[in-house]
Design a protein around this motif. Structure first.
Motif, PDB file in Angstrom:
ATOM      1  N   ASN A  98       0.796  -1.226   0.000  1.00  0.00           N
ATOM      2  CA  ASN A  98       0.000   0.000   0.000  1.00  0.00           C
ATOM      3  C   ASN A  98       0.829   1.277   0.000  1.00  0.00           C
ATOM      4  OD1 ASN A  98      -2.304  -1.606   0.197  1.00  0.00           O
ATOM      5  ND2 ASN A  98      -2.199  -1.647   2.424  1.00  0.00           N
ATOM      6  N   PHE A  99       2.103   1.179  -0.231  1.00  0.00           N
ATOM      7  CA  PHE A  99       2.925   2.382  -0.244  1.00  0.00           C
ATOM      8  C   PHE A  99       2.589   3.263  -1.438  1.00  0.00           C
ATOM      9  CE2 PHE A  99       5.762  -0.528   2.120  1.00  0.00           C
ATOM     10  CZ  PHE A  99       5.891   0.227   3.274  1.00  0.00           C
ATOM     11  N   ILE A 100       2.716   4.553  -1.241  1.00  0.00           N
ATOM     12  CA  ILE A 100       2.478   5.505  -2.324  1.00  0.00           C
ATOM     13  C   ILE A 100       3.657   6.473  -2.406  1.00  0.00           C
ATOM     14  CG2 ILE A 100      -0.030   5.385  -2.204  1.00  0.00           C
ATOM     15  CD1 ILE A 100       0.008   7.925  -0.534  1.00  0.00           C
ATOM     16  N   GLY A 101       3.837   7.076  -3.578  1.00  0.00           N
ATOM     17  CA  GLY A 101       4.852   8.104  -3.762  1.00  0.00           C
ATOM     18  C   GLY A 101       6.248   7.647  -3.423  1.00  0.00           C
ATOM     19  N   ASP A 102       6.978   8.519  -2.682  1.00  0.00           N
ATOM     20  CA  ASP A 102       8.373   8.222  -2.386  1.00  0.00           C
ATOM     21  C   ASP A 102       8.522   7.032  -1.442  1.00  0.00           C
ATOM     22  OD1 ASP A 102       7.335   9.508  -0.221  1.00  0.00           O
ATOM     23  OD2 ASP A 102       8.919  11.009  -0.039  1.00  0.00           O
ATOM     24  N   ALA A 103       7.472   6.744  -0.629  1.00  0.00           N
ATOM     25  CA  ALA A 103       7.542   5.594   0.280  1.00  0.00           C
ATOM     26  C   ALA A 103       7.655   4.291  -0.503  1.00  0.00           C
ATOM     27  CB  ALA A 103       6.319   5.554   1.196  1.00  0.00           C
ATOM     28  N   TYR A 104       6.979   4.235  -1.668  1.00  0.00           N
ATOM     29  CA  TYR A 104       7.052   3.035  -2.507  1.00  0.00           C
ATOM     30  C   TYR A 104       8.469   2.849  -3.047  1.00  0.00           C
ATOM     31  CZ  TYR A 104       6.469  -0.081  -6.478  1.00  0.00           C
ATOM     32  OH  TYR A 104       6.624  -1.113  -7.369  1.00  0.00           O
ATOM     33  N   LYS A 105       9.084   3.930  -3.494  1.00  0.00           N
ATOM     34  CA  LYS A 105      10.449   3.848  -4.018  1.00  0.00           C
ATOM     35  C   LYS A 105      11.433   3.458  -2.925  1.00  0.00           C
ATOM     36  CE  LYS A 105      10.753   4.659  -8.478  1.00  0.00           C
ATOM     37  NZ  LYS A 105      11.198   5.944  -9.040  1.00  0.00           N
ATOM     38  N   VAL A 106      11.214   3.988  -1.729  1.00  0.00           N
ATOM     39  CA  VAL A 106      12.076   3.625  -0.595  1.00  0.00           C
ATOM     40  C   VAL A 106      11.972   2.126  -0.332  1.00  0.00           C
ATOM     41  CG1 VAL A 106      12.412   3.871   1.895  1.00  0.00           C
ATOM     42  CG2 VAL A 106      12.027   5.900   0.489  1.00  0.00           C
ATOM     43  N   LYS A 107      10.748   1.620  -0.330  1.00  0.00           N
ATOM     44  CA  LYS A 107      10.546   0.184  -0.136  1.00  0.00           C
ATOM     45  C   LYS A 107      11.301  -0.616  -1.190  1.00  0.00           C
ATOM     46  CE  LYS A 107       7.171  -3.420  -1.047  1.00  0.00           C
ATOM     47  NZ  LYS A 107       5.822  -3.756  -1.537  1.00  0.00           N
ATOM     48  N   GLU A 108      11.169  -0.233  -2.455  1.00  0.00           N
ATOM     49  CA  GLU A 108      11.812  -0.967  -3.536  1.00  0.00           C
ATOM     50  C   GLU A 108      13.332  -0.917  -3.417  1.00  0.00           C
ATOM     51  OE1 GLU A 108      10.259  -2.892  -5.965  1.00  0.00           O
ATOM     52  OE2 GLU A 108       8.673  -2.569  -4.488  1.00  0.00           O
ATOM     53  N   CYS A 109      13.865   0.207  -2.976  1.00  0.00           N
ATOM     54  CA  CYS A 109      15.313   0.322  -2.787  1.00  0.00           C
ATOM     55  C   CYS A 109      15.795  -0.652  -1.723  1.00  0.00           C
ATOM     56  CB  CYS A 109      15.680   1.747  -2.387  1.00  0.00           C
ATOM     57  SG  CYS A 109      15.586   2.957  -3.726  1.00  0.00           S
ATOM     58  N   ILE A 110      15.073  -0.709  -0.611  1.00  0.00           N
ATOM     59  CA  ILE A 110      15.457  -1.608   0.479  1.00  0.00           C
ATOM     60  C   ILE A 110      15.373  -3.057   0.027  1.00  0.00           C
ATOM     61  CG2 ILE A 110      14.827  -2.400   2.792  1.00  0.00           C
ATOM     62  CD1 ILE A 110      13.842   0.463   3.349  1.00  0.00           C
ATOM     63  N   LEU A 111      14.328  -3.394  -0.725  1.00  0.00           N
ATOM     64  CA  LEU A 111      14.167  -4.765  -1.200  1.00  0.00           C
ATOM     65  C   LEU A 111      15.264  -5.144  -2.195  1.00  0.00           C
ATOM     66  CD1 LEU A 111      10.302  -5.199  -1.625  1.00  0.00           C
ATOM     67  CD2 LEU A 111      11.779  -6.027   0.208  1.00  0.00           C
ATOM     68  N   MET A 112      15.737  -4.174  -2.970  1.00  0.00           N
ATOM     69  CA  MET A 112      16.833  -4.486  -3.902  1.00  0.00           C
ATOM     70  C   MET A 112      18.119  -4.805  -3.151  1.00  0.00           C
ATOM     71  SD  MET A 112      16.455  -2.203  -7.360  1.00  0.00           S
ATOM     72  CE  MET A 112      16.020  -0.634  -6.637  1.00  0.00           C
ATOM     73  N   VAL A 113      18.352  -4.107  -2.043  1.00  0.00           N
ATOM     74  CA  VAL A 113      19.507  -4.439  -1.214  1.00  0.00           C
ATOM     75  C   VAL A 113      19.343  -5.847  -0.648  1.00  0.00           C
ATOM     76  CG1 VAL A 113      20.797  -3.830   0.869  1.00  0.00           C
ATOM     77  CG2 VAL A 113      19.979  -2.034  -0.649  1.00  0.00           C
ATOM     78  N   GLY A 114      18.087  -6.200  -0.316  1.00  0.00           N
ATOM     79  CA  GLY A 114      17.808  -7.564   0.120  1.00  0.00           C
ATOM     80  C   GLY A 114      18.112  -8.581  -0.959  1.00  0.00           C
ATOM     81  N   ASP A 115      17.743  -8.251  -2.200  1.00  0.00           N
ATOM     82  CA  ASP A 115      18.031  -9.149  -3.326  1.00  0.00           C
ATOM     83  C   ASP A 115      19.536  -9.333  -3.504  1.00  0.00           C
ATOM     84  OD1 ASP A 115      15.336  -9.396  -3.877  1.00  0.00           O
ATOM     85  OD2 ASP A 115      15.336  -7.905  -5.478  1.00  0.00           O
ATOM     86  N   ILE A 116      20.274  -8.242  -3.403  1.00  0.00           N
ATOM     87  CA  ILE A 116      21.728  -8.294  -3.560  1.00  0.00           C
ATOM     88  C   ILE A 116      22.346  -9.194  -2.496  1.00  0.00           C
ATOM     89  CG2 ILE A 116      23.844  -6.907  -3.319  1.00  0.00           C
ATOM     90  CD1 ILE A 116      22.203  -4.580  -4.611  1.00  0.00           C
ATOM     91  N   SER A 117      21.886  -9.030  -1.257  1.00  0.00           N
ATOM     92  CA  SER A 117      22.408  -9.849  -0.162  1.00  0.00           C
ATOM     93  C   SER A 117      22.053 -11.313  -0.349  1.00  0.00           C
ATOM     94  CB  SER A 117      21.848  -9.350   1.173  1.00  0.00           C
ATOM     95  OG  SER A 117      22.191  -7.997   1.409  1.00  0.00           O
ATOM     96  N   GLU A 118      20.819 -11.558  -0.794  1.00  0.00           N
ATOM     97  CA  GLU A 118      20.364 -12.942  -0.968  1.00  0.00           C
ATOM     98  C   GLU A 118      21.129 -13.651  -2.078  1.00  0.00           C
ATOM     99  OE1 GLU A 118      16.228 -15.499  -1.559  1.00  0.00           O
ATOM    100  OE2 GLU A 118      16.274 -13.377  -2.069  1.00  0.00           O
ATOM    101  N   ILE A 119      21.342 -12.959  -3.185  1.00  0.00           N
ATOM    102  CA  ILE A 119      22.087 -13.554  -4.296  1.00  0.00           C
ATOM    103  C   ILE A 119      23.493 -13.926  -3.838  1.00  0.00           C
ATOM    104  CG2 ILE A 119      23.112 -13.128  -6.561  1.00  0.00           C
ATOM    105  CD1 ILE A 119      20.679 -11.312  -7.153  1.00  0.00           C
ATOM    106  N   TYR A 120      24.122 -13.009  -3.106  1.00  0.00           N
ATOM    107  CA  TYR A 120      25.471 -13.282  -2.610  1.00  0.00           C
ATOM    108  C   TYR A 120      25.495 -14.476  -1.662  1.00  0.00           C
ATOM    109  CZ  TYR A 120      29.321 -12.968   0.686  1.00  0.00           C
ATOM    110  OH  TYR A 120      30.371 -13.272   1.514  1.00  0.00           O
ATOM    111  N   VAL A 121      24.668 -14.435  -0.620  1.00  0.00           N
ATOM    112  CA  VAL A 121      24.703 -15.487   0.397  1.00  0.00           C
ATOM    113  C   VAL A 121      24.353 -16.841  -0.203  1.00  0.00           C
ATOM    114  CG1 VAL A 121      23.618 -16.333   2.519  1.00  0.00           C
ATOM    115  CG2 VAL A 121      24.251 -13.917   2.316  1.00  0.00           C
ATOM    116  N   THR A 122      23.304 -16.886  -1.016  1.00  0.00           N
ATOM    117  CA  THR A 122      22.865 -18.145  -1.611  1.00  0.00           C
ATOM    118  C   THR A 122      23.898 -18.689  -2.593  1.00  0.00           C
ATOM    119  OG1 THR A 122      20.558 -17.447  -1.398  1.00  0.00           O
ATOM    120  CG2 THR A 122      21.002 -19.296  -2.868  1.00  0.00           C
ATOM    121  N   SER A 123      24.400 -17.809  -3.451  1.00  0.00           N
ATOM    122  CA  SER A 123      25.332 -18.240  -4.493  1.00  0.00           C
ATOM    123  C   SER A 123      26.691 -18.632  -3.926  1.00  0.00           C
ATOM    124  CB  SER A 123      25.519 -17.129  -5.532  1.00  0.00           C
ATOM    125  OG  SER A 123      24.294 -16.731  -6.088  1.00  0.00           O
TER     126      SER A 123
END
Length: 210
Positions: A79-104
């Motif tokens: 339910n995020f809107i505006g800049d809050a949505y982008k902030v969420k996506e940025c944080i999740l991308m850092v999560g993706d980066i960490s997950e790819i590293y740890v898993t791989s």
């Protein structure tokens, strides 16, 4: 004011629906961005000194797992809107980066096609990308708040968009870096007529995580 009212309404709806675990995320996703950035830095630091064994990698994996609960909570909020949505996506991308590293990298440590010196170099490469991602997240926390550095709404959104684009590039780099590393193992396995073991370790095209 309208935006604040909408955010309060969404928090109330989540609470009524029994999603208390995600309520604090809706209020302000930047509240824990700094904590995640610090954890990413710890993961990067540990990666530089990690022993090239599965046992030595446990510290890195634990740091990631301790932070994963935040990523999982964010994913459940839509339910995020505006800049809050982008902030969420940025944080999740850092999560993706960490997950790819740890898993791989955990799988690479079990790959007999890599030498210890190569594994150390790979860990250093991942650590560098993690550090840069963490710095972007710290900057995100700084600019996402109203009134910081005398930014107006337009300037703040532009800064968030820039950080979002940067993190997308980092995520793409981590994926590319992982594919290139694994491709080395595939080539060596093919030379030894042992492709089956590599496919079993990293998965087929449909199940790849990078």
């Amino acid at each position: 004011m309208r935006k604040k009212i909408l955010m309060l309404m969404m928090s109330a709806i989540l609470l009524i629906n029994g999603k208390a675990h995600a309520q604090w995320v809706v209020a302000d996703p930047t509240n824990f961005a700094g904590n995640i950035a610090n954890t990413v830095k710890e993961i990067a630091t540990a990666s530089k000194t990690v022993k090239n064994t599965l046992a030595g990698f446990k510290e890195v994996e634990k740091l990631y797992n301790d932070t994963k609960k935040y990523y999982d909570a964010l994913k459940k909020v839509n339910n995020f809107i505006g800049d809050a949505y982008k902030v969420k996506e940025c944080i999740l991308m850092v999560g993706d980066i960490s997950e790819i590293y740890v898993t791989s990298y955990k799988r690479m440590l079990s790959d007999k096609n890599f030498r210890p010196s190569e594994l150390a170099a790979m860990a250093a490469g991942y650590a560098k990308l993690l550090e840069q991602s963490g710095e972007s997240l710290k900057e995100l926390k700084s600019v996402a708040k109203s009134g910081v550095f005398s930014m107006n709404d337009s300037e703040r959104m532009q800064a968030i968009d820039r950080i979002y684009t940067t993190l997308r590039e980092y995520r793409s780099l981590v994926s590319y870096y992982t594919r290139k590393n694994i491709s080395v193992s595939y080539v060596r396995a093919r030379e030894k007529n042992d492709l089956a073991s590599v496919k079993a370790l990293y998965g087929n095209t449909a199940s790849r995580y990078w």
